[in-house]
Design a protein around this motif. Structure first.
Motif, PDB file in Angstrom:
ATOM      1  N   GLY A 229       0.975  -1.054  -0.080  1.00  0.00           N
ATOM      2  CA  GLY A 229       0.276   0.136   0.166  1.00  0.00           C
ATOM      3  C   GLY A 229       0.579   1.364   0.000  1.00  0.00           C
ATOM      4  O   GLY A 229      -0.204   2.347   0.726  1.00  0.00           O
ATOM      5  N   GLY A 230       1.584   1.074  -0.645  1.00  0.00           N
ATOM      6  CA  GLY A 230       2.539   2.792  -0.777  1.00  0.00           C
ATOM      7  C   GLY A 230       2.277   2.936  -1.695  1.00  0.00           C
ATOM      8  O   GLY A 230       1.607   3.125  -2.614  1.00  0.00           O
ATOM      9  N   PRO A 231       2.987   4.454  -2.177  1.00  0.00           N
ATOM     10  CA  PRO A 231       2.823   4.718  -3.716  1.00  0.00           C
ATOM     11  C   PRO A 231       2.373   4.138  -5.075  1.00  0.00           C
ATOM     12  O   PRO A 231       1.754   4.127  -5.822  1.00  0.00           O
ATOM     13  N   THR A 232       4.024   3.483  -4.848  1.00  0.00           N
ATOM     14  CA  THR A 232       3.574   2.979  -6.171  1.00  0.00           C
ATOM     15  C   THR A 232       2.598   1.710  -6.251  1.00  0.00           C
ATOM     16  O   THR A 232       2.148   1.889  -7.387  1.00  0.00           O
ATOM     17  N   GLY A 233       2.092   1.180  -5.314  1.00  0.00           N
ATOM     18  CA  GLY A 233       0.939  -0.035  -5.245  1.00  0.00           C
ATOM     19  C   GLY A 233       0.185   0.784  -5.606  1.00  0.00           C
ATOM     20  O   GLY A 233      -1.422   0.535  -5.630  1.00  0.00           O
ATOM     21  N   VAL A 234      -0.458   1.946  -4.604  1.00  0.00           N
ATOM     22  CA  VAL A 234      -1.694   2.863  -4.761  1.00  0.00           C
ATOM     23  C   VAL A 234      -1.700   3.038  -6.272  1.00  0.00           C
ATOM     24  O   VAL A 234      -2.638   3.404  -6.320  1.00  0.00           O
ATOM     25  N   GLU A 235      -1.245   3.959  -6.999  1.00  0.00           N
ATOM     26  CA  GLU A 235      -0.843   4.524  -7.976  1.00  0.00           C
ATOM     27  C   GLU A 235      -1.478   2.999  -8.813  1.00  0.00           C
ATOM     28  O   GLU A 235      -2.466   3.993 -10.016  1.00  0.00           O
ATOM     29  N   PHE A 236      -1.044   2.103  -9.154  1.00  0.00           N
ATOM     30  CA  PHE A 236      -1.101   1.239  -9.958  1.00  0.00           C
ATOM     31  C   PHE A 236      -2.752   0.576  -9.663  1.00  0.00           C
ATOM     32  O   PHE A 236      -3.149   0.780 -10.878  1.00  0.00           O
ATOM     33  N   ALA A 237      -3.252   0.799  -8.520  1.00  0.00           N
ATOM     34  CA  ALA A 237      -4.246   0.439  -8.035  1.00  0.00           C
ATOM     35  C   ALA A 237      -5.241   1.290  -8.896  1.00  0.00           C
ATOM     36  O   ALA A 237      -5.997   0.967  -9.622  1.00  0.00           O
ATOM     37  N   ALA A 238      -4.977   2.709  -8.180  1.00  0.00           N
ATOM     38  CA  ALA A 238      -5.611   3.341  -8.962  1.00  0.00           C
ATOM     39  C   ALA A 238      -6.138   3.741 -10.858  1.00  0.00           C
ATOM     40  O   ALA A 238      -6.922   4.253 -11.614  1.00  0.00           O
ATOM     41  N   GLU A 239      -4.453   3.304 -11.325  1.00  0.00           N
ATOM     42  CA  GLU A 239      -4.274   3.474 -13.146  1.00  0.00           C
ATOM     43  C   GLU A 239      -5.493   2.156 -13.386  1.00  0.00           C
ATOM     44  O   GLU A 239      -5.703   2.207 -14.315  1.00  0.00           O
ATOM     45  N   LEU A 240      -5.498   1.435 -12.498  1.00  0.00           N
ATOM     46  CA  LEU A 240      -6.023  -0.129 -13.333  1.00  0.00           C
ATOM     47  C   LEU A 240      -7.503   0.164 -13.462  1.00  0.00           C
ATOM     48  O   LEU A 240      -8.534  -0.544 -14.370  1.00  0.00           O
ATOM     49  N   ASN A 241      -8.302   0.993 -12.152  1.00  0.00           N
ATOM     50  CA  ASN A 241      -9.094   1.224 -12.004  1.00  0.00           C
ATOM     51  C   ASN A 241      -9.601   1.956 -12.769  1.00  0.00           C
ATOM     52  O   ASN A 241     -10.732   1.179 -14.056  1.00  0.00           O
ATOM     53  N   LEU A 264      -3.843  -5.089  -0.873  1.00  0.00           N
ATOM     54  CA  LEU A 264      -3.046  -5.826   0.434  1.00  0.00           C
ATOM     55  C   LEU A 264      -2.454  -4.975   1.058  1.00  0.00           C
ATOM     56  O   LEU A 264      -1.162  -4.912   0.497  1.00  0.00           O
ATOM     57  N   GLU A 265      -2.283  -4.623   2.350  1.00  0.00           N
ATOM     58  CA  GLU A 265      -1.196  -3.371   3.039  1.00  0.00           C
ATOM     59  C   GLU A 265      -1.237  -4.640   4.839  1.00  0.00           C
ATOM     60  O   GLU A 265      -2.254  -4.434   4.764  1.00  0.00           O
ATOM     61  N   ALA A 266       0.123  -4.742   4.774  1.00  0.00           N
ATOM     62  CA  ALA A 266       0.261  -5.414   5.867  1.00  0.00           C
ATOM     63  C   ALA A 266       0.190  -4.601   7.335  1.00  0.00           C
ATOM     64  O   ALA A 266      -0.315  -4.933   8.369  1.00  0.00           O
ATOM     65  N   GLY A 267      -0.013  -2.868   6.863  1.00  0.00           N
ATOM     66  CA  GLY A 267       0.197  -2.220   8.065  1.00  0.00           C
ATOM     67  C   GLY A 267      -1.382  -2.201   8.514  1.00  0.00           C
ATOM     68  O   GLY A 267      -2.527  -2.100   7.809  1.00  0.00           O
ATOM     69  N   ASP A 268      -1.089  -0.782   9.010  1.00  0.00           N
ATOM     70  CA  ASP A 268      -2.976  -0.340   9.418  1.00  0.00           C
ATOM     71  C   ASP A 268      -2.972   0.808   8.361  1.00  0.00           C
ATOM     72  O   ASP A 268      -4.409   0.223   8.270  1.00  0.00           O
ATOM     73  N   HIS A 269      -2.728   1.000   7.190  1.00  0.00           N
ATOM     74  CA  HIS A 269      -2.920   2.223   6.519  1.00  0.00           C
ATOM     75  C   HIS A 269      -2.992   1.988   5.494  1.00  0.00           C
ATOM     76  O   HIS A 269      -0.937   1.630   5.398  1.00  0.00           O
ATOM     77  N   ILE A 270      -3.232   2.693   4.441  1.00  0.00           N
ATOM     78  CA  ILE A 270      -2.023   2.789   2.709  1.00  0.00           C
ATOM     79  C   ILE A 270      -1.574   4.315   3.481  1.00  0.00           C
ATOM     80  O   ILE A 270      -1.927   5.152   4.014  1.00  0.00           O
ATOM     81  N   LEU A 271      -0.742   4.203   2.311  1.00  0.00           N
ATOM     82  CA  LEU A 271       0.129   5.784   2.145  1.00  0.00           C
ATOM     83  C   LEU A 271       0.286   5.799   3.453  1.00  0.00           C
ATOM     84  O   LEU A 271       0.556   7.135   3.645  1.00  0.00           O
TER      85      LEU A 271
END
Length: 578
Positions: A229-241, A264-271
């Protein structure tokens, strides 16, 4: 024929005289503003060869990423014999890789051949397309291997010697030794990764559209999983959507409703590295867009059919089928760098450790930049006695406020955590710090009281993030140091040496954070800029367009990227499997 001749002459003129491209202006509608870009490169004056050229120090640069390219663009090649070794003969604007995965931007639009960059140095920088597989700091040699597939009859390996070595090899994706990741997941670090993901997305839709599949099999093929859920993962998910909603949904209407995107994010929040306002907005927006965000989920295994996760809250393990998995969970060390770390006594570290001047600890003539290295900021507590001795000029065994004021600027420059500590505590200067330590601003301090006052300062030490912005600034800083090497040998400009005499040769590196963006899809983005300024929404997306266009390394890539964005607005994204 006349028209053709005119355009041919114009094209040649722009290639031969890059400064002509400065007449171009890019307009971006961001608050009705006009954004103009100009080429910062200046013509390089050719110098006649001389006998002294043979005595130039040889600088070898490993890598053509953000750090290496920034170094090459700023180094004065007339002072050194510069040679570049890299397995790829181009620089890639990696922040736009998520856009390449869905055809928003074409791969070649964000790539600049490295020879185009170094040719501005009038041929004074040489490039070798090869991979470095061993660094020998003792003999000052790097062992390289050609990446060409041509049969060299056993001569594909060669050795390059150096006087100064700049290691800017970047990093690889970190799998945390999770079983099945390498074999079954896509990464998003290189141009080839983005192109493979693009083909895989189209393949998933084409398979799901076949009449011989059941609905369950279609849903499996159209389940896209993003790990991280870092910047790259979030941006890719948004682009794909966006790709699915705006383009693929119209082209594959029969299977559109079966698509699912899971983050999927192992932490408590994305970004998590962003402001909480941005984090909350991103999570809420993804929920509205139908992107399934699963927090506290750690991937434990990936097979060719399903992905297994472990819930942090209850330890429950579950598996779900997928059509494609993109792994974006951080960076790991390359094997050649790991081997080099063993040689220089850093085998227990995650990445190469350098000092504040980019020198690899334990090596005087080797520098490391970018994702493969981190600055090992020196602790104040390790140098308390040396700092006290340096400030106590009359050797009285005590420090007055006046004595401390004379060296406070050098202390703050050498140990930036002191300045951060003062700022975070709301203190204006060192006098306030002394008062907080129990003095009245005029008392003399012995070394024990001095230790007590500075005991908490090192809690403000921060590790720089592995971002393009950091790597680019490091490359520019080191090149400027090399350019002024001879001058600063005679007149050092850095802070006082606390454990020696005189001053350091250069000012230590200081990172200037210029802000960070997080595109969230639907023509909305979030920005966190200096001064705790947070901006979210459609206007921020236009600001993102402006900044990313301006940060391209050439006018050619600027024009290509802006053209791609315009094409996408008018015609949509290309869904061809090429």
């Amino acid at each position: 024929m006349r028209g053709f001749s005119f355009f041919e002459r114009a094209s040649r003129a722009f290639k031969q005289y890059p400064s002509l491209s400065k007449v171009l202006v890019l307009v971006s509608v961001s608050g009705a503003g006009l954004v103009a870009y100009s080429d910062s490169s200046s013509p390089h004056v050719t110098q006649a060869a001389s006998e002294g050229d043979r005595k130039k120090k040889k600088v070898v640069v490993l890598g053509t990423g953000w750090a290496g390219t920034s170094f090459l663009k700023n180094i004065d090649a007339s002072q050194y014999d510069v040679q570049v070794v890299s397995p790829r003969n181009y620089f890639a604007f990696t922040p736009l890789l998520p856009s390449v995965t869905c055809g928003t931007v074409e791969a070649r639009s964000i790539v600049e051949p490295i020879r185009n960059i170094i040719k501005k140095k009038n041929g004074e920088i040489r490039f070798l397309e090869a991979e470095c597989f061993k660094i020998d700091p003792t003999s000052k040699k790097v062992h390289c291997r050609s990446t060409q597939e041509t049969d060299f009859e056993g001569k594909e390996e060669f050795i390059v010697d150096y006087d100064y070595l700049v290691v800017a090899m970047g990093a690889r994706s970190n799998t945390f030794n999770t079983p099945g990741v390498v074999e079954n997941c896509h990464f998003l670090k290189e141009i080839e990764d983005a192109q493979n993901i693009r083909r895989s997305v189209i393949d998933c839709f084409e398979r799901a559209n076949l009449p011989c599949l059941s609905d369950e099999e279609r849903k499996k093929n159209l389940h896209f999983v993003v790990v991280g859920g870092g910047p790259t993962g979030v941006e890719f998910a948004a682009e794909l959507n966006d790709f699915i909603e705006e383009d693929l949904g119209r082209l594959y209407p029969n299977v559109k409703d079966m698509v699912q995107i899971t983050l999927l994010e192992a932490g408590d929040h994305i970004l998590s590295m962003f402001d909480k306002r941005i984090t909350s907005f991103a999570e809420e927006k993804f929920q509205r867009d139908g992107i399934n965000v699963k927090l506290g989920s750690m991937v434990v295994k990936v097979t060719d059919k399903d992905i297994s996760t472990k819930e942090r809250s209850n330890g429950q393990i579950s598996s779900v089928p997928y059509g494609m998995v993109v792994w974006s969970t951080g960076i790991g060390t390359r094997p050649v760098v790991s081997e080099f770390m063993q040689q220089v006594g850093q085998g227990n570290r995650r990445v190469l450790a350098t000092d504040e001047w980019m020198r690899v600890l334990g090596c005087n003539n080797i520098y490391a930049l970018g994702d493969c290295a981190t600055i090992n900021q020196r602790k104040v507590t390790e140098d308390i006695a040396a700092i006290f001795s340096k400030a106590d000029k009359d050797n009285s065994g005590t420090l007055t406020v006046k004595e401390l004021k004379e060296v406070v600027n050098d202390i703050c420059e050498r140990y930036p955590q002191v300045e951060l500590y003062l700022k975070n505590k709301g203190m204006k200067n060192i006098v306030d710090l002394l008062k907080a330590g129990g003095g009245n601003g005029a008392d003399e301090l012995d070394i024990e009281k001095f230790k007590t006052i500075l005991s908490q300062v090192d809690t403000q030490m921060k590790i720089l993030p592995a971002t393009a912005q950091v790597a680019s600034q490091e490359g520019e800083y080191l090149a400027n140091c090399f350019n002024r090497m001879e001058e600063c040998e005679k007149n050092p400009e850095g802070p006082l040496r606390m454990r020696g005499s005189g001053r350091h040769k250069f000012h230590p590196f200081r990172y200037k954070h210029l802000g960070q963006f997080a595109p969230l899809g639907g023509e909305q983005a979030a920005a966190q800029l200096p001064g705790d300024w947070v901006s979210i929404g459609h206007s921020t997306q236009w600001l993102w367009y402006s900044v990313y266009a301006s940060k391209q390394v050439s006018w050619r890539t600027r024009m290509l990227v802006v053209t791609d964005w315009t094409r996408r607005f008018i015609f949509g994204r290309d869904s061809s499997r090429i």
